[in-house]
Design an enzyme around this catalytic site. Structure first.
Site, PDB file in Angstrom:
ATOM      1  N   LYS A  52       0.824  -1.206   0.000  1.00 59.14           N
ATOM      2  CA  LYS A  52       0.000   0.000   0.000  1.00 59.14           C
ATOM      3  C   LYS A  52       0.863   1.263   0.000  1.00 59.14           C
ATOM      4  O   LYS A  52       0.581   2.225  -0.727  1.00 59.14           O
ATOM      5  CB  LYS A  52      -0.936   0.020   1.218  1.00 59.14           C
ATOM      6  CG  LYS A  52      -2.121  -0.912   1.132  1.00 59.14           C
ATOM      7  CD  LYS A  52      -2.973  -0.793   2.387  1.00 59.14           C
ATOM      8  CE  LYS A  52      -4.215  -1.653   2.338  1.00 59.14           C
ATOM      9  NZ  LYS A  52      -5.039  -1.525   3.570  1.00 59.14           N
ATOM     10  N   ALA A  67      -1.328   1.415   6.186  1.00 65.21           N
ATOM     11  CA  ALA A  67      -1.530   0.408   7.229  1.00 65.21           C
ATOM     12  C   ALA A  67      -2.527  -0.637   6.748  1.00 65.21           C
ATOM     13  O   ALA A  67      -3.315  -0.397   5.831  1.00 65.21           O
ATOM     14  CB  ALA A  67      -2.039   1.064   8.515  1.00 65.21           C
ATOM     15  N   ASP A  68      -2.469  -1.782   7.391  1.00 66.72           N
ATOM     16  CA  ASP A  68      -3.452  -2.827   7.136  1.00 66.72           C
ATOM     17  C   ASP A  68      -3.757  -3.518   8.457  1.00 66.72           C
ATOM     18  O   ASP A  68      -2.858  -3.728   9.270  1.00 66.72           O
ATOM     19  CB  ASP A  68      -2.943  -3.836   6.108  1.00 66.72           C
ATOM     20  CG  ASP A  68      -4.053  -4.735   5.599  1.00 66.72           C
ATOM     21  OD1 ASP A  68      -5.007  -4.202   4.998  1.00 66.72           O
ATOM     22  OD2 ASP A  68      -3.999  -5.958   5.822  1.00 66.72           O
ATOM     23  N   THR A  69      -5.031  -3.841   8.659  1.00 69.84           N
ATOM     24  CA  THR A  69      -5.482  -4.454   9.910  1.00 69.84           C
ATOM     25  C   THR A  69      -6.228  -5.742   9.612  1.00 69.84           C
ATOM     26  O   THR A  69      -7.062  -5.785   8.709  1.00 69.84           O
ATOM     27  CB  THR A  69      -6.414  -3.492  10.672  1.00 69.84           C
ATOM     28  OG1 THR A  69      -5.723  -2.283  10.961  1.00 69.84           O
ATOM     29  CG2 THR A  69      -6.883  -4.119  11.997  1.00 69.84           C
ATOM     30  N   SER A 104      -0.318  -3.703  10.754  1.00 62.98           N
ATOM     31  CA  SER A 104       1.023  -3.377  10.292  1.00 62.98           C
ATOM     32  C   SER A 104       0.969  -1.994   9.651  1.00 62.98           C
ATOM     33  O   SER A 104      -0.006  -1.665   8.968  1.00 62.98           O
ATOM     34  CB  SER A 104       1.515  -4.414   9.286  1.00 62.98           C
ATOM     35  OG  SER A 104       2.835  -4.110   8.856  1.00 62.98           O
TER      36      SER A 104
END
Length: 201
Positions: A52, A67-69, A104
């Site tokens: 991303k 970010a990624d969740t 992250s």
């Protein structure tokens, strides 16, 4: 200094950062978020955050944050439900049990080579779900709050009624571990929080 470019379509991440006074521009990153065969949940979320942050076009000298969740339980990745039936299935799996929320995050700055440079980190929060019955699940699904939420719930909303306890960062469960992200931004000289310019409740 240019505003921080948030490479995310998440209104929750935007709200969290604006609430603590981070100057922002927002441009969603267009990446394939499908897990790869056999990919470990932590490896998956790290990879997607890196992809991303590299996928958006930034202005010269501008810092980018992505970010990624995910929610993970039993070694599975619970992403965003595609429909009401999948949301209900996720909630049944979580009911009365502990699961983990992993976010992250990654940043790129003005001197970084987009394909190689990466600064970032991750946060993990343990969440204990209440023992909920089918009627409660049906009621929550009917609220439509599950849409666009990893694991099919939102702890900052009606979904708080499903959570019996947490261990770790609550903002991580919402979508961005604020303490950790702000510390990273400050450490590299990127635009960071200004609480005096924030938006109190």
């Amino acid at each position: 200094m240019l505003p921080l470019l948030l490479a995310s379509a998440s209104p929750r991440r935007r709200e969290l950062l604006e609430r603590v006074g981070v100057p922002l521009e927002v441009r969603a990153a267009d990446v394939d978020e499908s897990p790869r065969d056999g990919e470990d949940p932590a490896a998956y979320v790290h990879r997607v955050a890196r992809e991303k942050v590299q996928a958006v076009t930034r202005r010269p000298g501008q810092w980018v944050l992505a970010a990624d969740t995910i929610v993970t339980i039993d070694g599975l990745i619970l992403g965003k439900p595609s429909d009401a039936s999948e949301a209900a299935d996720m909630l049944r799996r979580l009911a009365g049990r502990e699961h983990f929320v992993i976010t992250s995050y990654a940043i790129l700055g003005e001197d970084d080579q987009p394909q190689t440079a990466y600064r970032g980190g991750a946060a993990m929060t343990k969440v204990l779900f209440a023992s909920i019955d089918d009627a409660t699940i049906a009621g929550y699904v009917a609220s439509n709050e599950w849409r666009g939420k990893a694991g099919g719930y939102a702890i900052q909303g009606i979904g708080a009624a499903l959570v019996a306890g947490i261990e770790g960062s609550v903002t991580n469960v919402i979508g961005l571990p604020l303490v950790e992200v702000l510390a990273l931004l400050r450490s590299v000289g990127a635009p960071s929080g200004n609480l005096a310019a924030g938006r109190p409740e």
